[in-house]
Design an enzyme around this catalytic site. Structure first.
Site, PDB file in Angstrom:
ATOM      1  N   CYS A   1      41.097  49.333  45.645  1.00 41.72           N
ATOM      2  CA  CYS A   1      41.762  49.848  46.853  1.00 41.72           C
ATOM      3  C   CYS A   1      41.529  48.929  48.047  1.00 41.72           C
ATOM      4  CB  CYS A   1      41.275  51.258  47.184  1.00 41.72           C
ATOM      5  SG  CYS A   1      41.905  52.513  46.068  1.00 41.72           S
TER       6      CYS A   1
ATOM      7  N   SER B   1      37.790  51.958  43.288  1.00 44.75           N
ATOM      8  CA  SER B   1      38.038  50.639  42.705  1.00 44.75           C
ATOM      9  C   SER B   1      39.493  50.229  42.932  1.00 44.75           C
ATOM     10  CB  SER B   1      37.782  50.674  41.194  1.00 44.75           C
ATOM     11  OG  SER B   1      36.452  51.046  40.947  1.00 44.75           O
TER      12      SER B   1
ATOM     13  N   ARG C   1      37.133  49.659  32.796  1.00 46.30           N
ATOM     14  CA  ARG C   1      36.116  50.691  32.599  1.00 46.30           C
ATOM     15  C   ARG C   1      36.713  51.844  31.810  1.00 46.30           C
ATOM     16  NH1 ARG C   1      35.325  53.465  36.575  1.00 46.30           N
ATOM     17  NH2 ARG C   1      36.460  52.354  38.182  1.00 46.30           N
TER      18      ARG C   1
ATOM     19  N   LYS D   1      27.899  48.823  37.925  1.00 42.73           N
ATOM     20  CA  LYS D   1      28.148  50.265  38.094  1.00 42.73           C
ATOM     21  C   LYS D   1      27.053  51.100  37.427  1.00 42.73           C
ATOM     22  CE  LYS D   1      32.190  49.208  39.851  1.00 42.73           C
ATOM     23  NZ  LYS D   1      32.432  49.280  41.297  1.00 42.73           N
TER      24      LYS D   1
ATOM     25  N   HIS E   1      29.053  53.283  46.665  1.00 43.12           N
ATOM     26  CA  HIS E   1      30.156  52.402  46.282  1.00 43.12           C
ATOM     27  C   HIS E   1      30.820  51.890  47.565  1.00 43.12           C
ATOM     28  CE1 HIS E   1      34.061  51.957  43.691  1.00 43.12           C
ATOM     29  NE2 HIS E   1      33.353  50.852  43.707  1.00 43.12           N
TER      30      HIS E   1
ATOM     31  N   ASN F   1      44.261  44.542  35.882  1.00 40.80           N
ATOM     32  CA  ASN F   1      42.818  44.609  36.171  1.00 40.80           C
ATOM     33  C   ASN F   1      42.127  43.278  35.848  1.00 40.80           C
ATOM     34  OD1 ASN F   1      40.452  45.986  37.083  1.00 40.80           O
ATOM     35  ND2 ASN F   1      39.833  46.355  34.950  1.00 40.80           N
TER      36      ASN F   1
ATOM     37  N   ARG G   1      40.282  39.810  36.618  1.00 39.42           N
ATOM     38  CA  ARG G   1      39.192  39.676  37.594  1.00 39.42           C
ATOM     39  C   ARG G   1      38.717  38.239  37.763  1.00 39.42           C
ATOM     40  NH1 ARG G   1      37.127  44.637  40.012  1.00 39.42           N
ATOM     41  NH2 ARG G   1      38.316  46.269  38.978  1.00 39.42           N
TER      42      ARG G   1
ATOM     43  N   TYR H   1      33.623  44.264  28.652  1.00 41.35           N
ATOM     44  CA  TYR H   1      34.337  44.079  29.922  1.00 41.35           C
ATOM     45  C   TYR H   1      33.593  44.620  31.139  1.00 41.35           C
ATOM     46  CZ  TYR H   1      38.505  42.908  32.552  1.00 41.35           C
ATOM     47  OH  TYR H   1      39.394  42.307  33.415  1.00 41.35           O
TER      48      TYR H   1
ATOM     49  N   ASN I   1      44.168  45.261  59.742  1.00 37.14           N
ATOM     50  CA  ASN I   1      43.173  46.337  59.691  1.00 37.14           C
ATOM     51  C   ASN I   1      42.074  46.121  60.733  1.00 37.14           C
ATOM     52  OD1 ASN I   1      44.594  47.580  57.662  1.00 37.14           O
ATOM     53  ND2 ASN I   1      43.374  46.704  56.000  1.00 37.14           N
TER      54      ASN I   1
ATOM     55  N   ASP J   1      31.187  45.604  47.222  1.00 39.96           N
ATOM     56  CA  ASP J   1      31.325  46.702  46.261  1.00 39.96           C
ATOM     57  C   ASP J   1      30.223  47.764  46.352  1.00 39.96           C
ATOM     58  OD1 ASP J   1      32.791  47.915  44.146  1.00 39.96           O
ATOM     59  OD2 ASP J   1      31.395  47.116  42.662  1.00 39.96           O
TER      60      ASP J   1
ATOM     61  N   LYS K   1      38.570  46.858  48.795  1.00 38.44           N
ATOM     62  CA  LYS K   1      37.235  46.637  49.374  1.00 38.44           C
ATOM     63  C   LYS K   1      36.987  45.149  49.594  1.00 38.44           C
ATOM     64  CE  LYS K   1      34.322  48.952  46.702  1.00 38.44           C
ATOM     65  NZ  LYS K   1      35.290  49.591  45.812  1.00 38.44           N
ATOM     66  N   THR K   2      37.328  44.335  48.593  1.00 42.93           N
ATOM     67  CA  THR K   2      37.078  42.893  48.723  1.00 42.93           C
ATOM     68  C   THR K   2      37.894  42.326  49.882  1.00 42.93           C
ATOM     69  OG1 THR K   2      36.703  42.851  46.340  1.00 42.93           O
ATOM     70  CG2 THR K   2      36.981  40.722  47.432  1.00 42.93           C
TER      71      THR K   2
END
Ligand code: SAT
Ligand code: MN
Length: 607
Positions: free
Chosen positions: A264, A262, A71, A220, A240, A377, A379, A211, A507, A287, A266-267
């Site tokens: 950090c 982004s 991005r 986004k 988000h 990055n 993906r 991209y 976690n 996301d 989440k997935t």
């Protein structure tokens, strides 16, 4: 399909205008079916853009232009009527002036190419929380990714026949095939990127990049930047946030939403395999969450997306087996390394780089260069339905009821493993002061601390001061049952510079405490910043962690927090006069508590 299948008059008009401006050779309306996808993938294979992955059925690897890998926040604009409406955290440009500049870029930009019309739904087609968009693009890569990331094609056209409103998403890679120019594996105009939003007219113009979030406009651009404006106007929230379901050994289930910047984790959190016997986590989304109060007063969330656009490096059978299994087939991998036997590879996938590896630039991988084989990055685009722990309610058009909202980021110091807000307003304050070290998800330096409120800094489509207001007002609805708020930090480091907390499946220990707190159980102690788990309240059974490390993870040092206060104050002060006073009062309250930690504290002290 051709344009005759479009019966929505305003849609047809808008397409015609853009055909006249962009001058494609051809226009194709996407039906979203398998045959269409196969045909397009075949084209990408023939042109050399796609490489078929023998090890993963119906999956492809693609390498982007090295100048188009993430991005681009500097080239992202919110063009509201007035600068004030975009606020100090967004790049603002006058809408008319920007349109003039964009028209020059878009003029003839699709010559020699096909314009694809992608009707798509964010959320289950026809659902009460769902919204429609139409993307016009000259990128086959975008069509194939949008097919994974959104529900697209004929079913959405039927919805449009009912004259439903839609968000206009125009996209071009900015590389017309004019005389003398030949096709490239990744066409783009990397020196002239524009990611532009016109919130009042609910439209997006994206030029020059192919991209991820720059080009898959449902993500986004729509589901966060434009949707955040729609949400403010209509009384809901576009966030988000991942959404997960967590079930305890007695079979009791709760849903949690969590906002992290982004890249950090989440997935990973959304698909976590708990290191606690009897506990289970299931995925609703990884996301984005759209949230609304339900008739029963609870906050309901849907995942507007249909797939995952996840960060590849660091994903392994150990760190995230469910993501790995989601990517076994029907996937697109962008900027990963490829193996000679037709598989993908990236740093942290487990094991040594295999012989004959080709890096993301298409070169034989040479470890002595000290550069990663996969772009940081890089993906995977994977259908959410392939996730082994996808939640049974993930496509429920009404959404799932949220019991807790988490905020988090990467902070090497200061922020404890978990702390709890006292109430909704304190929760909004917590969200407003989130800060995190930057990652490779956006172009620019990595590892720099920045304020990223609600993990929405790059994604809020209007003035963030008004956004905080909106959050505060949402909590003031009468008769609603507030979820609880938490701030977590998996990334605190010890004096040796190493992460203190093992993260990943462990976690779940923090989620368990949160689950118990939501049930009115789970012991906590009050600190100046909020409640942290009481000694012994976190389930550490089977965890190899020293008592010192655990103590450090939960320590709140007043001097460290006080060092953060001036930065927060300056950030709050950067907004216009309408900045919510409640949040400034909360900051004063926090500062007072930090300066006099032992003083008897009353909630009324902030009134
Ligand atoms: O915006 S992207 O979808 O490319 C990636 C991200 O920032 O999470
Ligand atoms: Mn994201």
């Amino acid at each position: 399909m051709n344009l005759d299948c479009i019966r929505h008059p305003r849609l047809r008009e808008w397409i015609d205008e853009n055909v006249a401006m962009c001058m494609p050779d051809d226009v194709v309306v996407c039906d979203g079916g398998h045959e269409e996808a196969d045909r397009l993938a075949e084209r990408m294979l023939r042109s050399g853009s796609f490489k078929r992955l023998e090890k993963r059925p119906n999956s492809f690897a693609v390498r982007s232009d090295p100048g188009d890998v993430a991005r681009v926040e500097n080239n992202t604009f919110i063009c509201s009527r007035f600068r004030e409406e975009a606020g100090p955290t967004n790049n603002w440009r006058d809408p008319q002036e920007m349109k003039g500049e964009l028209r020059q870029r878009f003029f003839g930009c699709m010559r020699g190419r096909t314009m694809y019309v992608i009707p798509f739904s964010m959320g289950p087609v026809g659902g009460p929380l769902s919204q429609i968009g139409v993307e016009l693009t000259d990128s086959v890569y975008v069509v194939l990714n949008m097919r994974i990331m959104t529900r697209m094609g004929e079913a959405v056209l039927k919805e449009l026949d009912r004259d439903k409103p839609f968000v206009k998403c125009l996209h071009s890679v900015g590389y017309p095939l004019t005389l003398g120019r030949h096709e490239l594996p990744w066409p783009c105009d990397s020196n002239n990127k524009y990611i532009v939003h016109f919130p009042e007219e609910r439209s997006i113009w994206s030029y020059g990049s192919g991209y991820g979030g720059n080009a898959l406009l449902g993500k986004k651009c729509y589901a966060l930047r434009i949707a955040s404006v729609m949400a403010r106007d209509q009384g809901w929230l576009a966030e988000h946030m991942l959404i997960l379901g967590i079930t305890n050994p007695d079979g009791k289930k709760k849903y949690i939403a969590a906002a992290f910047p982004s890249a950090c984790g989440k997935t990973n959190l959304a698909m976590l395999v708990p290191n606690l016997p009897g506990w289970k986590v299931e995925t609703v989304g990884d996301d984005i969450a759209w949230l609304r109060w339900g008739d029963d007063g609870r906050l309901y969330a849907i995942n507007p997306e249909y797939g995952f656009f996840g960060v590849a490096p660091g994903t392994s059978l150990k760190s995230n087996p469910n993501a790995m299994r989601s990517t076994e087939k029907n996937c697109i991998f962008t900027n990963v390394a490829t193996t000679p036997d037709g598989d993908v590879w990236w740093e942290g996938i487990g094991g040594e780089p295999p012989a004959g590896l080709v890096d993301w630039l298409g070169e034989p991988y040479d470890p002595s260069k000290g550069k990663p084989a996969a772009h940081p990055n890089s993906r995977f685009t994977a259908p959410a339905s392939q996730c082994p722990v996808i939640d049974q309610a993930w496509e429920d058009p009404r959404g799932v009821p949220i019991s807790a909202i988490l905020f988090g980021g990467r902070r090497a110091g200061t922020v404890p493993l978990v702390h709890e807000a006292m109430d909704w307003e304190h929760g909004v304050f917590m969200g407003s002061i989130v800060s995190s070290e930057t990652t490779a998800a956006a172009a620019g330096a990595v590892g720099q601390l920045r304020r990223d409120p609600f993990a929405m800094l790059p994604f809020c489509g209007y003035n963030m001061g008004d956004y905080f207001h909106h959050w505060l007002r949402m909590g003031e609805r009468s008769g609603v049952k507030h979820p609880r708020f938490y701030y977590v930090n998996w990334f605190r480091k010890g004096a040796d510079g190493k992460f203190l907390w093992p993260g990943f499946g462990d976690n779940a220990r923090v989620l368990k405490w949160i689950f118990e707190r939501c049930d009115g159980a789970g012991e906590a102690v009050e600190t100046p910043i909020g409640n942290v788990p009481a000694p012994g309240a976190l389930d550490l059974d089977g965890l190899d962690l020293s008592p010192e490390a655990m103590a450090e993870l939960l320590t709140v040092r007043e001097d460290e927090w006080l060092a953060d206060v001036p930065g927060i104050r300056a950030f709050f002060g950067s907004f216009h006069d309408g900045f919510p006073e409640e949040l400034v009062a909360r900051l004063d309250w926090l500062e007072r508590r930090l300066r006099h930690p032992a003083a008897k504290r009353h909630r009324s002290a902030i009134a």
